[in-house]
Design a protein around this motif. Structure first.
Motif, PDB file in Angstrom:
ATOM      1  N   SER A   1       0.854  -1.167   0.075  1.00 55.11           N
ATOM      2  CA  SER A   1      -0.137   0.017  -0.016  1.00 55.11           C
ATOM      3  C   SER A   1       0.976   1.156   0.160  1.00 55.11           C
ATOM      4  O   SER A   1       2.049   1.156   0.182  1.00 55.11           O
ATOM      5  CB  SER A   1      -1.045  -0.031   1.222  1.00 55.11           C
ATOM      6  N   ASP A   2       0.374   2.239  -0.316  1.00 57.98           N
ATOM      7  CA  ASP A   2       0.888   3.627  -0.209  1.00 57.98           C
ATOM      8  C   ASP A   2       1.542   3.941   1.244  1.00 57.98           C
ATOM      9  O   ASP A   2       2.475   4.568   1.324  1.00 57.98           O
ATOM     10  CB  ASP A   2      -0.145   4.691  -0.575  1.00 57.98           C
ATOM     11  N   THR A   3       1.102   3.286   2.277  1.00 62.57           N
ATOM     12  CA  THR A   3       1.530   3.564   3.658  1.00 62.57           C
ATOM     13  C   THR A   3       2.578   2.541   4.063  1.00 62.57           C
ATOM     14  O   THR A   3       3.155   2.519   5.298  1.00 62.57           O
ATOM     15  CB  THR A   3       0.441   3.272   4.691  1.00 62.57           C
ATOM     16  N   GLY A   4       2.912   1.593   3.126  1.00 60.89           N
ATOM     17  CA  GLY A   4       3.989   0.566   3.445  1.00 60.89           C
ATOM     18  C   GLY A   4       3.415  -0.769   3.827  1.00 60.89           C
ATOM     19  O   GLY A   4       4.354  -1.768   4.214  1.00 60.89           O
ATOM     20  N   VAL A   5       2.083  -0.752   3.971  1.00 67.45           N
ATOM     21  CA  VAL A   5       1.421  -2.058   4.406  1.00 67.45           C
ATOM     22  C   VAL A   5       1.677  -3.068   3.219  1.00 67.45           C
ATOM     23  O   VAL A   5       1.480  -2.685   2.259  1.00 67.45           O
ATOM     24  CB  VAL A   5      -0.036  -1.743   5.028  1.00 67.45           C
ATOM     25  N   ILE A   6       1.987  -4.369   3.774  1.00 70.91           N
ATOM     26  CA  ILE A   6       1.922  -5.488   2.840  1.00 70.91           C
ATOM     27  C   ILE A   6       0.790  -6.208   2.904  1.00 70.91           C
ATOM     28  O   ILE A   6       0.419  -6.642   4.098  1.00 70.91           O
ATOM     29  CB  ILE A   6       3.373  -6.174   3.052  1.00 70.91           C
ATOM     30  N   TYR A   7       0.056  -6.825   1.903  1.00 70.04           N
ATOM     31  CA  TYR A   7      -0.896  -7.423   2.034  1.00 70.04           C
ATOM     32  C   TYR A   7      -0.493  -8.918   1.202  1.00 70.04           C
ATOM     33  O   TYR A   7       0.146  -8.844   0.240  1.00 70.04           O
ATOM     34  CB  TYR A   7      -2.203  -7.036   1.101  1.00 70.04           C
ATOM     35  N   LEU A   8      -0.786  -9.802   1.631  1.00 69.45           N
ATOM     36  CA  LEU A   8      -0.324 -11.398   1.543  1.00 69.45           C
ATOM     37  C   LEU A   8      -1.419 -12.277   1.091  1.00 69.45           C
ATOM     38  O   LEU A   8      -2.271 -12.270   1.684  1.00 69.45           O
ATOM     39  CB  LEU A   8       0.347 -12.151   2.494  1.00 69.45           C
ATOM     40  N   SER A   9      -1.519 -12.968  -0.027  1.00 69.51           N
ATOM     41  CA  SER A   9      -2.421 -13.822  -0.453  1.00 69.51           C
ATOM     42  C   SER A   9      -1.698 -15.283   0.102  1.00 69.51           C
ATOM     43  O   SER A   9      -0.603 -15.445   0.124  1.00 69.51           O
ATOM     44  CB  SER A   9      -2.603 -14.107  -1.820  1.00 69.51           C
ATOM     45  N   ASP A  10      -2.576 -16.072   0.472  1.00 63.56           N
ATOM     46  CA  ASP A  10      -2.096 -17.316   1.148  1.00 63.56           C
ATOM     47  C   ASP A  10      -2.958 -18.719   0.907  1.00 63.56           C
ATOM     48  O   ASP A  10      -3.776 -18.959   1.657  1.00 63.56           O
ATOM     49  CB  ASP A  10      -2.086 -17.122   2.815  1.00 63.56           C
ATOM     50  N   PRO A  11      -2.770 -19.236  -0.357  1.00 64.72           N
ATOM     51  CA  PRO A  11      -3.792 -20.448  -0.600  1.00 64.72           C
ATOM     52  C   PRO A  11      -3.361 -21.651   0.020  1.00 64.72           C
ATOM     53  O   PRO A  11      -2.177 -22.049   0.317  1.00 64.72           O
ATOM     54  CB  PRO A  11      -3.365 -20.344  -2.125  1.00 64.72           C
ATOM     55  N   ASN A  12      -4.304 -22.596   0.197  1.00 67.40           N
ATOM     56  CA  ASN A  12      -4.078 -23.946   0.232  1.00 67.40           C
ATOM     57  C   ASN A  12      -4.748 -24.594  -0.510  1.00 67.40           C
ATOM     58  O   ASN A  12      -5.757 -25.064  -1.121  1.00 67.40           O
ATOM     59  CB  ASN A  12      -4.877 -24.356   1.598  1.00 67.40           C
TER      60      ASN A  12
ATOM     61  N   ARG B   1     -12.123 -18.404  -9.585  1.00 64.29           N
ATOM     62  CA  ARG B   1     -12.054 -17.765 -10.773  1.00 64.29           C
ATOM     63  C   ARG B   1     -13.067 -16.488 -10.433  1.00 64.29           C
ATOM     64  O   ARG B   1     -13.891 -15.934 -11.187  1.00 64.29           O
ATOM     65  CB  ARG B   1     -12.831 -18.424 -11.898  1.00 64.29           C
ATOM     66  N   LYS B   2     -12.574 -16.024  -9.209  1.00 62.55           N
ATOM     67  CA  LYS B   2     -13.342 -14.704  -8.836  1.00 62.55           C
ATOM     68  C   LYS B   2     -12.414 -13.574  -8.452  1.00 62.55           C
ATOM     69  O   LYS B   2     -11.124 -13.897  -7.951  1.00 62.55           O
ATOM     70  CB  LYS B   2     -14.343 -14.875  -7.696  1.00 62.55           C
ATOM     71  N   VAL B   3     -12.747 -12.357  -8.744  1.00 66.42           N
ATOM     72  CA  VAL B   3     -11.736 -11.142  -8.197  1.00 66.42           C
ATOM     73  C   VAL B   3     -12.474 -10.335  -7.363  1.00 66.42           C
ATOM     74  O   VAL B   3     -13.754  -9.991  -7.672  1.00 66.42           O
ATOM     75  CB  VAL B   3     -11.431 -10.331  -9.489  1.00 66.42           C
ATOM     76  N   TRP B   4     -12.258 -10.138  -6.278  1.00 64.04           N
ATOM     77  CA  TRP B   4     -12.740  -9.488  -5.148  1.00 64.04           C
ATOM     78  C   TRP B   4     -12.084  -7.982  -4.778  1.00 64.04           C
ATOM     79  O   TRP B   4     -11.025  -8.020  -5.268  1.00 64.04           O
ATOM     80  CB  TRP B   4     -12.835 -10.208  -3.683  1.00 64.04           C
ATOM     81  N   LYS B   5     -12.920  -7.011  -4.784  1.00 65.40           N
ATOM     82  CA  LYS B   5     -12.611  -5.870  -4.367  1.00 65.40           C
ATOM     83  C   LYS B   5     -12.937  -5.339  -2.890  1.00 65.40           C
ATOM     84  O   LYS B   5     -13.987  -5.547  -2.397  1.00 65.40           O
ATOM     85  CB  LYS B   5     -13.314  -4.804  -5.118  1.00 65.40           C
ATOM     86  N   TYR B   6     -12.051  -4.682  -2.235  1.00 63.67           N
ATOM     87  CA  TYR B   6     -12.240  -4.148  -0.805  1.00 63.67           C
ATOM     88  C   TYR B   6     -11.801  -2.933  -0.558  1.00 63.67           C
ATOM     89  O   TYR B   6     -10.862  -1.963  -1.297  1.00 63.67           O
ATOM     90  CB  TYR B   6     -11.344  -5.189   0.279  1.00 63.67           C
ATOM     91  N   ASP B   7     -12.558  -2.168   0.378  1.00 64.04           N
ATOM     92  CA  ASP B   7     -12.140  -0.701   0.516  1.00 64.04           C
ATOM     93  C   ASP B   7     -10.859  -0.645   1.500  1.00 64.04           C
ATOM     94  O   ASP B   7     -10.959  -1.676   2.645  1.00 64.04           O
ATOM     95  CB  ASP B   7     -13.238  -0.034   1.308  1.00 64.04           C
ATOM     96  N   ILE B   8      -9.762  -0.248   1.641  1.00 62.60           N
ATOM     97  CA  ILE B   8      -8.836  -0.054   2.598  1.00 62.60           C
ATOM     98  C   ILE B   8      -9.063   1.014   3.556  1.00 62.60           C
ATOM     99  O   ILE B   8      -9.138   2.251   3.289  1.00 62.60           O
ATOM    100  CB  ILE B   8      -7.576   0.095   1.807  1.00 62.60           C
ATOM    101  N   LEU B   9      -9.201   0.758   4.625  1.00 62.85           N
ATOM    102  CA  LEU B   9      -9.469   1.694   5.826  1.00 62.85           C
ATOM    103  C   LEU B   9      -8.340   2.420   6.277  1.00 62.85           C
ATOM    104  O   LEU B   9      -7.127   1.809   6.028  1.00 62.85           O
ATOM    105  CB  LEU B   9     -10.276   0.781   7.049  1.00 62.85           C
ATOM    106  N   PRO B  10      -8.099   3.405   7.025  1.00 65.66           N
ATOM    107  CA  PRO B  10      -6.976   4.297   7.447  1.00 65.66           C
ATOM    108  C   PRO B  10      -6.053   3.497   8.071  1.00 65.66           C
ATOM    109  O   PRO B  10      -4.817   3.583   8.062  1.00 65.66           O
ATOM    110  CB  PRO B  10      -7.390   5.339   8.308  1.00 65.66           C
ATOM    111  N   ASP B  11      -6.486   2.368   8.811  1.00 62.83           N
ATOM    112  CA  ASP B  11      -5.369   1.565   9.534  1.00 62.83           C
ATOM    113  C   ASP B  11      -4.818   0.473   8.853  1.00 62.83           C
ATOM    114  O   ASP B  11      -4.174  -0.431   9.128  1.00 62.83           O
ATOM    115  CB  ASP B  11      -6.052   1.018  11.036  1.00 62.83           C
ATOM    116  N   GLY B  12      -5.266   0.339   7.460  1.00 65.09           N
ATOM    117  CA  GLY B  12      -4.786  -0.763   6.811  1.00 65.09           C
ATOM    118  C   GLY B  12      -5.704  -1.915   6.525  1.00 65.09           C
ATOM    119  O   GLY B  12      -5.684  -2.731   5.735  1.00 65.09           O
ATOM    120  N   THR B  13      -6.754  -2.051   7.346  1.00 64.09           N
ATOM    121  CA  THR B  13      -7.679  -3.167   7.502  1.00 64.09           C
ATOM    122  C   THR B  13      -8.666  -3.039   6.380  1.00 64.09           C
ATOM    123  O   THR B  13      -8.860  -1.937   5.591  1.00 64.09           O
ATOM    124  CB  THR B  13      -8.518  -3.306   8.842  1.00 64.09           C
ATOM    125  N   LEU B  14      -9.655  -3.995   6.130  1.00 63.29           N
ATOM    126  CA  LEU B  14     -10.665  -3.878   4.966  1.00 63.29           C
ATOM    127  C   LEU B  14     -11.808  -3.914   5.176  1.00 63.29           C
ATOM    128  O   LEU B  14     -12.171  -4.485   6.503  1.00 63.29           O
ATOM    129  CB  LEU B  14     -10.177  -5.190   3.955  1.00 63.29           C
TER     130      LEU B  14
END
Length: 296
Positions: free
Chosen positions: A131-142, A189-202
């Protein structure tokens, strides 16, 4: 030089970078099988060099010049195999290690991987976004169970579970304005869209687009907010608008594109890693990459 010649020179310079005749046409950047079938995680640094994992053998990272000359850049510690790569504005490289349940950090002008965060509770860190604030988001499949998680790394050593019980989470990207996070599920085969909150959570999760066939893998946004998605098994990259409309589908030479990244002198070249060919293909697009533009 006479001023009357300047417009011609400017037009010539523009065309030397962007030529519509070559748009959306794929060509090879590196020779076939110079990387293993685990080739993934393409990312471009501030100098314009391209990096991808598993050059020659698993557990390595290769560096590729703009002309396609590849070399070994570094080898990860034993037991680690990289997947996604991203650079921050300072030139620090972050590497998702799916075999060792870690994210490594490699500081600029260094080739020494340091553990940035580690989580044995993760399935296998696959791809990452910054993110612009340096937060890393990770996908983690099984992959075995067809499920996945979504994690946030606010800082070194911090690991926050954002969502569990998803499908096989894979490609992940932040929108150009930093307001949204996109996450895809390969097998569903889906793409999800989330709002990013000020603290980085969704919050505000909603479906952007779904497909009827073939898998989804890596994703990147251009500066207009359009999302490029690799179609694993189909051999294409699809361009999707921020509203979820398919704008263009680009045919590749290989069938299994695993990920992509913007680069080149003007930021409009897209480098695509091909698992079935063990190489990098490149295509030209009309708009620069969003993330590329932020770090250059």
């Amino acid at each position: 030089m006479k001023s009357s010649h300047r417009p011609v020179l400017i037009i010539s310079l523009i065309l030397s970078f962007w030529n519509p005749l070559h748009a959306f046409q794929s060509e090879d950047l590196t020779p076939e099988f110079s990387f293993t079938e685990g080739i993934e995680g393409p990312a471009v640094d501030k100098s314009g060099a391209l990096y991808a994992v598993n050059y020659g053998e698993q557990g390595t990272i290769g560096r590729v010049s703009e002309t396609g000359m590849a070399e070994l850049y570094l080898t990860l510690p034993e037991g680690s195999i990289g997947n996604g790569i991203r650079f921050d504005r300072e030139g620090t490289m972050y590497i998702a290690d799916y075999a060792g349940h870690k994210v490594y950090r490699v500081k600029r002008d260094s080739k020494q991987p340091e553990v940035y965060v580690e989580g044995p509770e993760m399935n296998q860190p696959n791809d990452l976004a910054l993110s612009d604030t340096g937060v890393i988001y990770l996908s983690d499949p099984n992959w075995g169970e067809g499920t996945g998680n979504l994690w946030m790394v606010p800082g070194a050593g911090e690991l926050v579970l954002l969502e569990s019980g998803m499908g096989t989470t894979n490609g992940i990207e932040v929108s150009p304005d930093g307001k949204y996070l996109y996450v895809n599920e390969s097998e569903q085969r889906k793409v999800w869209k989330y709002d990013i909150l000020p603290d980085g959570t969704l919050s505000g999760k909603k479906l952007l687009i779904s497909f009827e066939d073939y898998g989804l893998d890596g994703m990147r946004c251009d500066v207009k907010g359009n999302l490029l998605i690799t179609r694993y098994g189909k051999g294409t990259v699809v361009l999707v608008s921020p509203k979820g409309k398919v704008l263009k589908e680009i045919r590749l030479k290989g069938k299994n594109p695993s990920n992509l990244a913007f680069g080149g002198r003007d930021g409009r070249t897209v480098y695509v890693t091909l698992a079935d060919r063990g190489c990098v293909e490149k295509i030209r697009l009309p708009h620069k990459g969003s993330y590329y533009s932020k770090i250059h």
